[in-house]
Design a protein around this motif. Structure first.
Motif, PDB file in Angstrom:
ATOM      1  N   ASP A  18       0.833  -1.355  -0.024  1.00  0.00           N
ATOM      2  CA  ASP A  18       0.099   0.163   0.018  1.00  0.00           C
ATOM      3  C   ASP A  18       0.824   1.171  -0.120  1.00  0.00           C
ATOM      4  OD1 ASP A  18       0.972   0.113   2.373  1.00  0.00           O
ATOM      5  OD2 ASP A  18      -0.743   0.349   3.462  1.00  0.00           O
ATOM      6  N   VAL A  23      -4.813  -3.751  -2.681  1.00  0.00           N
ATOM      7  CA  VAL A  23      -6.382  -4.017  -2.281  1.00  0.00           C
ATOM      8  C   VAL A  23      -7.136  -2.693  -1.922  1.00  0.00           C
ATOM      9  CG1 VAL A  23      -8.039  -5.442  -1.267  1.00  0.00           C
ATOM     10  CG2 VAL A  23      -5.712  -6.136  -1.231  1.00  0.00           C
ATOM     11  N   GLU A  60     -10.232  -0.651  -1.443  1.00  0.00           N
ATOM     12  CA  GLU A  60     -11.848  -0.710  -0.790  1.00  0.00           C
ATOM     13  C   GLU A  60     -12.195   0.743  -1.255  1.00  0.00           C
ATOM     14  OE1 GLU A  60     -13.874  -2.567   2.972  1.00  0.00           O
ATOM     15  OE2 GLU A  60     -11.918  -1.904   3.185  1.00  0.00           O
ATOM     16  N   TRP A  61     -13.326   0.450  -2.108  1.00  0.00           N
ATOM     17  CA  TRP A  61     -13.926   1.715  -2.380  1.00  0.00           C
ATOM     18  C   TRP A  61     -14.992   2.275  -1.386  1.00  0.00           C
ATOM     19  CZ3 TRP A  61     -13.884   4.868  -6.792  1.00  0.00           C
ATOM     20  CH2 TRP A  61     -12.829   4.414  -7.665  1.00  0.00           C
ATOM     21  N   LEU A  62     -14.965   3.251  -1.006  1.00  0.00           N
ATOM     22  CA  LEU A  62     -15.920   3.798   0.188  1.00  0.00           C
ATOM     23  C   LEU A  62     -17.103   4.396  -0.403  1.00  0.00           C
ATOM     24  CD1 LEU A  62     -13.163   5.332   2.814  1.00  0.00           C
ATOM     25  CD2 LEU A  62     -14.150   2.989   2.732  1.00  0.00           C
ATOM     26  N   ARG A  66      -7.976   5.852  -7.916  1.00  0.00           N
ATOM     27  CA  ARG A  66      -7.614   4.885  -8.435  1.00  0.00           C
ATOM     28  C   ARG A  66      -6.482   4.796  -9.372  1.00  0.00           C
ATOM     29  NH1 ARG A  66      -9.997  -0.277  -8.854  1.00  0.00           N
ATOM     30  NH2 ARG A  66      -8.672  -1.610 -10.017  1.00  0.00           N
ATOM     31  N   ASP A  85     -10.053  -5.087  -6.034  1.00  0.00           N
ATOM     32  CA  ASP A  85     -11.060  -4.491  -5.414  1.00  0.00           C
ATOM     33  C   ASP A  85     -11.587  -5.164  -4.265  1.00  0.00           C
ATOM     34  OD1 ASP A  85     -11.321  -1.986  -6.906  1.00  0.00           O
ATOM     35  OD2 ASP A  85     -11.756  -3.362  -8.713  1.00  0.00           O
ATOM     36  N   GLY A  86     -12.113  -4.661  -3.192  1.00  0.00           N
ATOM     37  CA  GLY A  86     -12.491  -5.506  -2.293  1.00  0.00           C
ATOM     38  C   GLY A  86     -11.987  -5.155  -0.695  1.00  0.00           C
ATOM     39  N   PRO A  87     -12.481  -5.740   0.238  1.00  0.00           N
ATOM     40  CA  PRO A  87     -12.189  -5.723   1.645  1.00  0.00           C
ATOM     41  C   PRO A  87     -10.763  -6.573   1.581  1.00  0.00           C
ATOM     42  CG  PRO A  87     -14.212  -6.684   1.598  1.00  0.00           C
ATOM     43  CD  PRO A  87     -13.742  -6.635   0.261  1.00  0.00           C
ATOM     44  N   PRO A  88      -9.594  -5.848   2.224  1.00  0.00           N
ATOM     45  CA  PRO A  88      -8.410  -6.279   2.310  1.00  0.00           C
ATOM     46  C   PRO A  88      -8.191  -7.343   2.656  1.00  0.00           C
ATOM     47  CG  PRO A  88      -8.396  -3.782   2.815  1.00  0.00           C
ATOM     48  CD  PRO A  88      -9.631  -4.358   2.848  1.00  0.00           C
ATOM     49  N   VAL A 118      -9.602 -10.196   0.528  1.00  0.00           N
ATOM     50  CA  VAL A 118      -9.137 -10.371  -1.123  1.00  0.00           C
ATOM     51  C   VAL A 118      -7.737 -11.184  -0.720  1.00  0.00           C
ATOM     52  CG1 VAL A 118      -8.086  -9.055  -2.818  1.00  0.00           C
ATOM     53  CG2 VAL A 118     -10.344  -8.401  -1.971  1.00  0.00           C
ATOM     54  N   THR A 126      -5.707  -6.673  10.486  1.00  0.00           N
ATOM     55  CA  THR A 126      -5.708  -7.274   9.345  1.00  0.00           C
ATOM     56  C   THR A 126      -4.583  -8.217   9.099  1.00  0.00           C
ATOM     57  OG1 THR A 126      -6.650  -5.219   8.449  1.00  0.00           O
ATOM     58  CG2 THR A 126      -5.696  -6.709   6.898  1.00  0.00           C
TER      59      THR A 126
END
Length: 281
Positions: free
Chosen positions: A11, A39, A41-43, A64, A93-96, A99, A128
């Protein structure tokens, strides 16, 4: 799955960069390709900006694109520094945690920083890293900034006779042999009036578990240490001089429903060097 790729949670944070460096060093020894995984994660949080103006959703396409550029540059920099390796980057894309757990099914090894940074690039927090280590379907190495481990230190592994710890022993023996460093095998025993009589039997059991790896890697220097006290304290102390500590995801003392034992969790939080959490596939 030694020929499968090394997947790195990335990240752009300091811990993630340290994890990438560790993964590249591992790949230099193993020849595995490395994939940097961001990963995203769209808010879906709408913000009201004024009368007659539609609410906005953050992050937007610009964010993005910034992520794509970040991952592409990191992969290119790694390739330039390690021209013999195959390094790629990908944005998911998605919850870290979810994914990374899913992607681990096709990976030979998953490497994480223990904590990422905030903002739209935030990927890894301590919780996480623990969650991924608990549910991943391949071995997980957690690397924290400032805990790179001793370059000449041994690979230390905790063995308690459980099936998971024996799998961890094999993982540790392979890494120590590849790096031509000693392997330190540790076993904790509980002090007490009747415990001392059983120590010799425990020593013999650990030596028996180690013997196949002595034969597989005859050049490997192996020491077996039985240490009184708690397994977590033993492994944390060993991490102060080791280059890598290896444990099974859950040892003999774990509850049947636990996916990650207390020793593994404490090492992720307190180890002085990178931690490998290994489970049988």
């Amino acid at each position: 799955m030694r020929d499968a790729e090394i997947l790195v949670g990335y990240d752009g944070s300091t811990d993630a960069s340290v994890a990438v460096n560790w993964a590249l060093e591992e790949a230099e020894h193993s020849g595995q390709p490395v994939r940097l995984a961001y990963v995203f994660e769209w808010l879906t949080v709408a913000s009201w900006v004024g009368p007659g103006v539609a609410p906005g959703i953050w992050p937007d396409d610009t964010a993005r694109r910034q992520v794509d550029d970040l991952v592409r540059k990191a992969a290119a920099d790694a390739t330039a520094q390690h021209p013999g390796l195959t390094v790629t980057g990908e944005v998911y894309d998605g919850p870290p945690a979810l994914v990374l757990q899913e992607r681990s099914a096709d990976a030979g090894l998953l490497v994480l920083g223990s904590r990422g940074h905030g903002g739209f690039g935030g990927l890894l927090a301590g919780s996480t890293a623990v969650a991924v280590a608990a549910h991943a379907r391949c071995p997980v190495v957690v690397v924290r900034d400032g805990t790179a481990g001793g370059t000449d230190g041994p690979v230390a592994v905790g063995v308690d006779g459980s099936e998971q710890s024996l799998v961890a022993l094999g993982f540790a023996a392979e890494r120590a042999a590849q790096r031509r460093v000693p392997l330190r095998v540790l076993h904790a025993w509980t002090e007490g009036p009747s415990a001392a009589a059983g120590v010799s039997g425990e020593q013999a059991a650990v030596e028996q578990a180690v013997e196949p790896w002595r034969q597989t890697f005859p050049e490997l220097a192996v020491t077996v240490d039985l240490v009184p006290g708690s397994p977590a304290a033993m492994m944390i102390e060993a991490s102060r001089t080791a280059r890598l500590v290896v444990v099974g995801s859950r040892g003999r003392g774990g509850l049947a429903g636990m996916l990650l034992g207390s020793v593994s969790q404490q090492l992720i939080q307190h180890s002085g060097c990178p931690v490998a959490v290994v489970r049988e596939r």
